[in-house]
Write a protein that holds these residues in place. Structure first.
Motif, PDB file in Angstrom:
ATOM      1  N   ARG A 158      14.101  72.990 -46.382  1.00 28.68           N
ATOM      2  CA  ARG A 158      15.130  72.414 -45.515  1.00 28.68           C
ATOM      3  C   ARG A 158      15.851  73.463 -44.674  1.00 28.68           C
ATOM      4  O   ARG A 158      16.429  73.136 -43.642  1.00 28.68           O
ATOM      5  CB  ARG A 158      16.155  71.637 -46.349  1.00 28.68           C
ATOM      6  CG  ARG A 158      15.625  70.396 -47.039  1.00 28.68           C
ATOM      7  CD  ARG A 158      15.103  69.356 -46.066  1.00 28.68           C
ATOM      8  NE  ARG A 158      16.075  69.029 -45.062  1.00 28.68           N
ATOM      9  CZ  ARG A 158      16.720  67.892 -44.961  1.00 28.68           C
ATOM     10  NH1 ARG A 158      16.466  66.944 -45.820  1.00 28.68           N
ATOM     11  NH2 ARG A 158      17.592  67.688 -44.014  1.00 28.68           N
ATOM     12  N   GLY A 159      15.864  74.718 -45.144  1.00 21.84           N
ATOM     13  CA  GLY A 159      16.536  75.780 -44.387  1.00 21.84           C
ATOM     14  C   GLY A 159      18.004  75.482 -44.189  1.00 21.84           C
ATOM     15  O   GLY A 159      18.710  75.140 -45.131  1.00 21.84           O
ATOM     16  N   ARG A 160      18.463  75.552 -42.930  1.00 21.80           N
ATOM     17  CA  ARG A 160      19.890  75.337 -42.668  1.00 21.80           C
ATOM     18  C   ARG A 160      20.291  73.869 -42.829  1.00 21.80           C
ATOM     19  O   ARG A 160      21.459  73.534 -42.888  1.00 21.80           O
ATOM     20  CB  ARG A 160      20.310  75.889 -41.317  1.00 21.80           C
ATOM     21  CG  ARG A 160      19.844  75.136 -40.111  1.00 21.80           C
ATOM     22  CD  ARG A 160      20.486  75.564 -38.799  1.00 21.80           C
ATOM     23  NE  ARG A 160      20.609  76.982 -38.598  1.00 21.80           N
ATOM     24  CZ  ARG A 160      21.767  77.667 -38.672  1.00 21.80           C
ATOM     25  NH1 ARG A 160      22.870  77.078 -38.943  1.00 21.80           N
ATOM     26  NH2 ARG A 160      21.793  78.949 -38.453  1.00 21.80           N
ATOM     27  N   ASP A 161      19.308  72.974 -42.931  1.00 17.06           N
ATOM     28  CA  ASP A 161      19.608  71.555 -43.137  1.00 17.06           C
ATOM     29  C   ASP A 161      19.798  71.199 -44.612  1.00 17.06           C
ATOM     30  O   ASP A 161      20.087  70.055 -44.935  1.00 17.06           O
ATOM     31  CB  ASP A 161      18.487  70.682 -42.551  1.00 17.06           C
ATOM     32  CG  ASP A 161      18.419  70.808 -41.035  1.00 17.06           C
ATOM     33  OD1 ASP A 161      19.471  71.023 -40.412  1.00 17.06           O
ATOM     34  OD2 ASP A 161      17.306  70.717 -40.484  1.00 17.06           O
ATOM     35  N   ALA A 162      19.611  72.173 -45.504  1.00 13.75           N
ATOM     36  CA  ALA A 162      19.839  71.935 -46.933  1.00 13.75           C
ATOM     37  C   ALA A 162      21.345  71.898 -47.173  1.00 13.75           C
ATOM     38  O   ALA A 162      22.036  72.882 -46.963  1.00 13.75           O
ATOM     39  CB  ALA A 162      19.189  73.041 -47.758  1.00 13.75           C
ATOM     40  N   LYS A 163      21.841  70.750 -47.596  1.00 10.25           N
ATOM     41  CA  LYS A 163      23.284  70.560 -47.791  1.00 10.25           C
ATOM     42  C   LYS A 163      23.565  70.108 -49.214  1.00 10.25           C
ATOM     43  O   LYS A 163      22.798  69.333 -49.788  1.00 10.25           O
ATOM     44  CB  LYS A 163      23.844  69.512 -46.819  1.00 10.25           C
ATOM     45  CG  LYS A 163      23.578  69.807 -45.357  1.00 10.25           C
ATOM     46  CD  LYS A 163      24.477  70.894 -44.854  1.00 10.25           C
ATOM     47  CE  LYS A 163      24.259  71.110 -43.363  1.00 10.25           C
ATOM     48  NZ  LYS A 163      24.551  72.437 -42.938  1.00 10.25           N
ATOM     49  N   VAL A 164      24.695  70.560 -49.745  1.00  5.71           N
ATOM     50  CA  VAL A 164      25.130  70.138 -51.074  1.00  5.71           C
ATOM     51  C   VAL A 164      25.336  68.623 -51.098  1.00  5.71           C
ATOM     52  O   VAL A 164      25.028  67.961 -52.091  1.00  5.71           O
ATOM     53  CB  VAL A 164      26.421  70.884 -51.487  1.00  5.71           C
ATOM     54  CG1 VAL A 164      26.996  70.308 -52.761  1.00  5.71           C
ATOM     55  CG2 VAL A 164      26.135  72.366 -51.663  1.00  5.71           C
ATOM     56  N   ALA A 165      25.814  68.073 -50.000  1.00  2.32           N
ATOM     57  CA  ALA A 165      26.030  66.620 -49.914  1.00  2.32           C
ATOM     58  C   ALA A 165      24.723  65.867 -50.169  1.00  2.32           C
ATOM     59  O   ALA A 165      24.725  64.793 -50.796  1.00  2.32           O
ATOM     60  CB  ALA A 165      26.593  66.256 -48.549  1.00  2.32           C
ATOM     61  N   ASP A 166      23.599  66.427 -49.696  1.00  6.36           N
ATOM     62  CA  ASP A 166      22.297  65.791 -49.929  1.00  6.36           C
ATOM     63  C   ASP A 166      21.953  65.796 -51.420  1.00  6.36           C
ATOM     64  O   ASP A 166      21.376  64.836 -51.935  1.00  6.36           O
ATOM     65  CB  ASP A 166      21.188  66.512 -49.153  1.00  6.36           C
ATOM     66  CG  ASP A 166      21.386  66.420 -47.644  1.00  6.36           C
ATOM     67  OD1 ASP A 166      22.032  65.457 -47.186  1.00  6.36           O
ATOM     68  OD2 ASP A 166      20.907  67.321 -46.937  1.00  6.36           O
ATOM     69  N   LEU A 167      22.284  66.905 -52.094  1.00  6.45           N
ATOM     70  CA  LEU A 167      22.042  66.979 -53.536  1.00  6.45           C
ATOM     71  C   LEU A 167      22.838  65.903 -54.279  1.00  6.45           C
ATOM     72  O   LEU A 167      22.310  65.201 -55.143  1.00  6.45           O
ATOM     73  CB  LEU A 167      22.415  68.369 -54.073  1.00  6.45           C
ATOM     74  CG  LEU A 167      21.535  69.543 -53.647  1.00  6.45           C
ATOM     75  CD1 LEU A 167      22.149  70.863 -54.096  1.00  6.45           C
ATOM     76  CD2 LEU A 167      20.130  69.401 -54.199  1.00  6.45           C
ATOM     77  N   ILE A 168      24.112  65.765 -53.921  1.00  5.52           N
ATOM     78  CA  ILE A 168      24.982  64.788 -54.582  1.00  5.52           C
ATOM     79  C   ILE A 168      24.490  63.364 -54.309  1.00  5.52           C
ATOM     80  O   ILE A 168      24.409  62.532 -55.224  1.00  5.52           O
ATOM     81  CB  ILE A 168      26.449  64.990 -54.139  1.00  5.52           C
ATOM     82  CG1 ILE A 168      26.961  66.330 -54.671  1.00  5.52           C
ATOM     83  CG2 ILE A 168      27.327  63.842 -54.620  1.00  5.52           C
ATOM     84  CD1 ILE A 168      28.286  66.781 -54.093  1.00  5.52           C
TER      85      ILE A 168
END
Length: 195
Positions: A158-168
């Protein structure tokens, strides 16, 4: 220039002819005999292993095994450092340092609290089954390491599109609400401590 190929090139220039012979012997079950006999340099051996996908930037398990068997701990530690630092992505494709710190905290909580259902979580994060299967094959008896590597793979992909919000969000969609709550709680403590 690809940093992974640069790393392999640096390895090939520091390995001796004797070490090349040992590596060729260890590759007998991976490479056909005739092809293996034609290999004259470590670079040629790496090229074949790359073409056959026995080593990839996402899966360095076989390369680790090779370096371990020929007792090149120095190169093995360079490889591990390379993997740990996530050198496979260009700096401009990396999340900002704050997001990266949040990801690290979130990933630690996830690794401490998600067990056998980690594959379901990774599928919710759109990590493909092929990558998941490779991670399992590389770490067959270590459930936690499978999850750690899967999360790192998701981060790299995901690179810079990897977000903690996505994990949650993925945790909640897998009905792992307790883990999602723990992640949010830890992140809240972290942001309150930063003030």
């Amino acid at each position: 220039m690809d940093p992974f190929l640069s790393l392999l090139h640096s390895f090939s220039s520091s390995l001796t002819d004797g070490e090349l012979s040992a590596m060729k012997f260890l590759c007998r079950d991976k490479i056909r005999k005739r092809k293996l006999e034609s290999v004259q340099t470590v670079g040629e051996l790496f090229t074949i292993l790359l073409e056959q996908h026995d080593i990839t930037r996402e899966n360095v398990a076989f390369l680790e095994e090779l370096l371990g068997n020929i007792k090149r701990e120095d190169l093995l530690s360079k490889l591990k450092q390379f993997v740990d630092e996530g050198e496979v992505n260009a700096p401009e494709d990396q999340p900002d340092p704050h997001e990266k710190r949040l990801q690290k905290v979130a990933m630690e909580v996830i690794c401490d609290n998600v067990g056998r259902d980690w594959r379901m979580l990774m599928r919710k994060l759109d990590l493909c089954d092929v990558k998941i299967d490779r991670i399992v094959a590389a770490n067959p008896r270590d459930l936690r390491e499978q999850l750690v590597q899967a999360l790192r793979e998701w981060q790299r992909w995901r690179g810079r599109d990897a977000k903690v919000a996505d994990l949650i969000t993925a945790l909640r969609s897998c009905s792992m609400n307790l883990v999602a709550d723990r992640v949010e709680q830890k992140l809240s403590l972290l942001s309150n401590g930063a003030r």
